[in-house]
Design a protein around this motif. Structure first.
Motif, short mmCIF file in Angstrom:
data_model
loop_
_atom_site.label_atom_id
_atom_site.label_comp_id
_atom_site.label_asym_id
_atom_site.label_seq_id
_atom_site.Cartn_x
_atom_site.Cartn_y
_atom_site.Cartn_z
N ASP A 320 0.83 -1.21 0.00
CA ASP A 320 0.00 0.00 0.00
C ASP A 320 0.86 1.26 0.00
OD1 ASP A 320 -2.21 -1.63 0.11
OD2 ASP A 320 -2.45 -1.47 2.29
N ASP A 321 1.92 1.26 0.81
CA ASP A 321 2.72 2.47 0.96
C ASP A 321 3.70 2.71 -0.19
OD1 ASP A 321 1.40 2.81 3.32
OD2 ASP A 321 3.11 2.32 4.62
N LEU A 322 4.25 1.61 -0.73
CA LEU A 322 5.26 1.74 -1.80
C LEU A 322 4.70 1.49 -3.19
CD1 LEU A 322 8.35 0.06 -0.07
CD2 LEU A 322 7.92 2.50 -0.41
N GLN A 323 3.43 1.06 -3.23
CA GLN A 323 2.72 0.84 -4.51
C GLN A 323 3.38 -0.24 -5.36
OE1 GLN A 323 2.28 4.72 -6.38
NE2 GLN A 323 1.95 5.69 -4.39
N LEU A 324 4.01 -1.18 -4.66
CA LEU A 324 4.62 -2.34 -5.31
C LEU A 324 4.37 -3.56 -4.44
CD1 LEU A 324 8.02 -0.73 -6.36
CD2 LEU A 324 6.26 -1.52 -7.96
N ASP A 325 4.02 -4.68 -5.06
CA ASP A 325 3.61 -5.88 -4.32
C ASP A 325 4.81 -6.82 -4.11
OD1 ASP A 325 2.39 -8.04 -3.18
OD2 ASP A 325 1.05 -8.46 -4.88
N PRO A 326 5.22 -7.03 -2.86
CA PRO A 326 6.35 -7.93 -2.61
C PRO A 326 6.10 -9.37 -3.05
CG PRO A 326 5.86 -6.60 -0.68
CD PRO A 326 4.72 -6.40 -1.63
N HIS A 327 4.82 -9.75 -3.21
CA HIS A 327 4.52 -11.12 -3.66
C HIS A 327 4.66 -11.28 -5.17
CE1 HIS A 327 3.25 -12.58 0.23
NE2 HIS A 327 2.44 -11.54 0.39
N ASN A 328 4.79 -10.16 -5.87
CA ASN A 328 4.97 -10.19 -7.32
C ASN A 328 6.47 -10.10 -7.60
OD1 ASN A 328 5.43 -8.59 -9.96
ND2 ASN A 328 3.32 -9.31 -10.17
N TYR A 329 7.01 -11.08 -8.31
CA TYR A 329 8.46 -11.13 -8.52
C TYR A 329 9.00 -9.88 -9.22
CZ TYR A 329 8.64 -15.99 -6.99
OH TYR A 329 8.57 -17.12 -6.24
N HIS A 330 8.25 -9.38 -10.20
CA HIS A 330 8.68 -8.17 -10.90
C HIS A 330 8.73 -7.00 -9.94
CE1 HIS A 330 8.10 -4.48 -13.31
NE2 HIS A 330 8.87 -5.09 -14.20
N ASP A 331 7.66 -6.84 -9.14
CA ASP A 331 7.62 -5.75 -8.17
C ASP A 331 8.68 -5.94 -7.07
OD1 ASP A 331 5.57 -4.69 -9.59
OD2 ASP A 331 4.02 -4.97 -8.07
N LEU A 332 8.90 -7.20 -6.67
CA LEU A 332 9.88 -7.47 -5.63
C LEU A 332 11.28 -7.07 -6.09
CD1 LEU A 332 10.45 -8.57 -2.81
CD2 LEU A 332 10.75 -10.83 -3.84
N PHE A 333 11.58 -7.35 -7.36
CA PHE A 333 12.88 -6.94 -7.90
C PHE A 333 12.99 -5.42 -7.91
CE2 PHE A 333 15.75 -6.11 -11.61
CZ PHE A 333 16.91 -6.59 -11.03
N HIS A 334 11.88 -4.77 -8.28
CA HIS A 334 11.84 -3.31 -8.27
C HIS A 334 12.08 -2.79 -6.85
CE1 HIS A 334 9.70 0.41 -10.20
NE2 HIS A 334 10.83 0.71 -9.61
N LEU A 335 11.45 -3.43 -5.87
CA LEU A 335 11.63 -3.05 -4.47
C LEU A 335 13.08 -3.29 -4.00
CD1 LEU A 335 8.33 -4.45 -2.97
CD2 LEU A 335 9.02 -2.04 -3.00
N TYR A 336 13.65 -4.38 -4.48
CA TYR A 336 15.04 -4.70 -4.12
C TYR A 336 15.98 -3.60 -4.61
CZ TYR A 336 19.64 -6.93 -4.42
OH TYR A 336 20.98 -7.20 -4.31
N ILE A 337 15.84 -3.21 -5.87
CA ILE A 337 16.70 -2.15 -6.40
C ILE A 337 16.44 -0.84 -5.66
CG2 ILE A 337 17.28 -0.80 -8.45
CD1 ILE A 337 16.50 -3.21 -10.14
N GLY A 338 15.16 -0.58 -5.38
CA GLY A 338 14.82 0.63 -4.64
C GLY A 338 15.46 0.64 -3.26
N SER A 339 15.49 -0.51 -2.60
CA SER A 339 16.11 -0.59 -1.27
C SER A 339 17.61 -0.34 -1.35
CB SER A 339 15.84 -1.96 -0.63
OG SER A 339 16.54 -2.99 -1.31
N LEU A 340 18.26 -0.79 -2.43
CA LEU A 340 19.69 -0.53 -2.61
C LEU A 340 19.95 0.97 -2.78
CD1 LEU A 340 20.71 -3.37 -5.11
CD2 LEU A 340 21.07 -3.32 -2.64
N TYR A 341 19.16 1.60 -3.63
CA TYR A 341 19.34 3.02 -3.89
C TYR A 341 19.03 3.85 -2.64
CZ TYR A 341 20.39 2.99 -8.88
OH TYR A 341 21.01 2.84 -10.09
#
Length: 351
Positions: A320-341
């Motif tokens: 809800d807060d990041l507008q990306l679903d951790p259960h979705n692999y594509h979104d999770l990868f996006h979240l991973y890169i975002g966490s690095l940055y």
């Protein structure tokens, strides 16, 4: 090697405090450069000039005018050349042995001084070579001056080596294997070049024992690249708070992602907004744990010591807060890169 007036005067002052005779020291041209009688400085000493010309010790038994008193003039040698003369005024039978001792002591001092100078020159030359070597990022064939220096020093720079960067305090005494090369950039920054994996393990053990940072670059002849990689390992270990990072191969993908300058500003801002509260920080810690445990609910909940339902609630909140679903692999990868940055952003803000 030249007999310097400062050294000569210090010898004269020291000796005249021990013996009751006047001492003069002359340069290679017979001029007085040190004396117990300051008024005679920079004047020509005829007896010394004769000793230089005849290349031997001259003893004066009787007085010959104001400056021709009984005594001895004894040449001082360096590398079989006369570089000065020691003159002592007094009865020859008493001052000749003293002049001999003083001449020998002076020659020993000069030889030691020369050896120290040569050692310093050698160390400076070697360190300059190492400093140039650790910056090489292109083909060695393009670095002719480095190749010439390497040949003079009999160092084969075409052998692949690992660059190791160690950071911490009191590194001047860090033990380095004699087969390796070390360059202390500052008191807290040491670079080691080695061919041997076994030595790397020893350095890792020493760093762990003494709580020092260590990074290991890849094996290459382009040492400058390996040094930059080793430095990057240490930087990323601090950015991501991961003490397991030791080798560049462990962080290569992360480095490439972070150096790509991906358009993630909107996501980083959302990360920053969430990070403002304790609850938000807990969500980001949960996201990192979820990523580290490969998206496995059971392993992540066990790692965080929370119930599965609590984990699922947090993951929904992240969606809800990041507008990306951790259960979705594509979104999770996006979240991973975002966490690095975002981790990089926080690190740079804290500098």
């Amino acid at each position: 090697m030249k007999l310097e007036s400062e050294l000569a005067q210090s010898i004269v002052n020291k000796m005249m405090s021990k013996i009751p005779y006047n001492i003069n020291m002359m340069d290679e041209n017979g001029y007085i450069i040190a004396s117990g009688s300051s008024e005679r400085l920079n004047t020509l000493h005829v007896g010394a000039l004769d000793a230089i010309r005849q290349k031997k010790t001259l003893i004066m038994e009787r007085s010959h005018g104001e400056n021709g008193q009984p005594g001895v003039n004894m040449p001082v040698h360096f590398n079989k050349n006369i570089i000065g003369v020691i003159g002592i005024t007094g009865e020859p039978k008493e001052v000749v042995p003293l002049a001999s001792l003083l001449s020998t002591a002076t020659e020993l001092l000069l030889n030691q001084s020369y050896a120290n100078q040569q050692k310093l020159i050698s160390e400076t030359y070697f360190n300059r070579f190492l400093y140039q070597w650790v910056q090489v990022k292109n083909a060695l064939e393009k670095n002719q001056s480095l190749l010439i220096d390497a040949q003079k020093l009999k160092i084969d720079i075409f052998r692949n080596r690992y660059a190791i960067v160690i950071k911490g305090r009191h590194l001047s005494n860090f033990p380095v294997d004699t087969s390796d090369f070390k360059l202390l950039i500052a008191s807290n920054n040491l670079i080691i070049l080695t061919e041997y994996v076994g030595n790397i393990e020893k350095y890792k053990h020493s760093c762990q024992k003494h709580k020092l940072d260590i990074g290991v670059g890849q094996n290459t002849t382009r040492i400058g690249i390996s040094v930059a990689e080793a430095q990057k390992v240490i930087e990323l270990r601090h950015i991501l708070h991961n003490s397991e990072f030791k080798y560049y191969k462990q962080v290569r993908l992360i480095d490439k992602l972070l150096s790509s300058n991906l358009p993630l500003d909107p996501l980083i801002k959302r990360f920053a907004s969430i990070n403002q509260t304790t609850a938000g920080q807990e969500l980001l810690q949960t996201l990192n744990a979820f990523i580290e445990n490969n998206g496995n609910i059971s392993e992540t909940s066990a790692f965080l010591h929370i119930h599965r339902n609590t984990l699922n609630y947090r993951l929904k909140k992240i969606k809800d807060d990041l507008q990306l679903d951790p259960h979705n692999y594509h979104d999770l990868f996006h979240l991973y890169i975002g966490s690095l940055y975002f981790a990089k952003f926080v690190y740079e803000q804290g500098k």
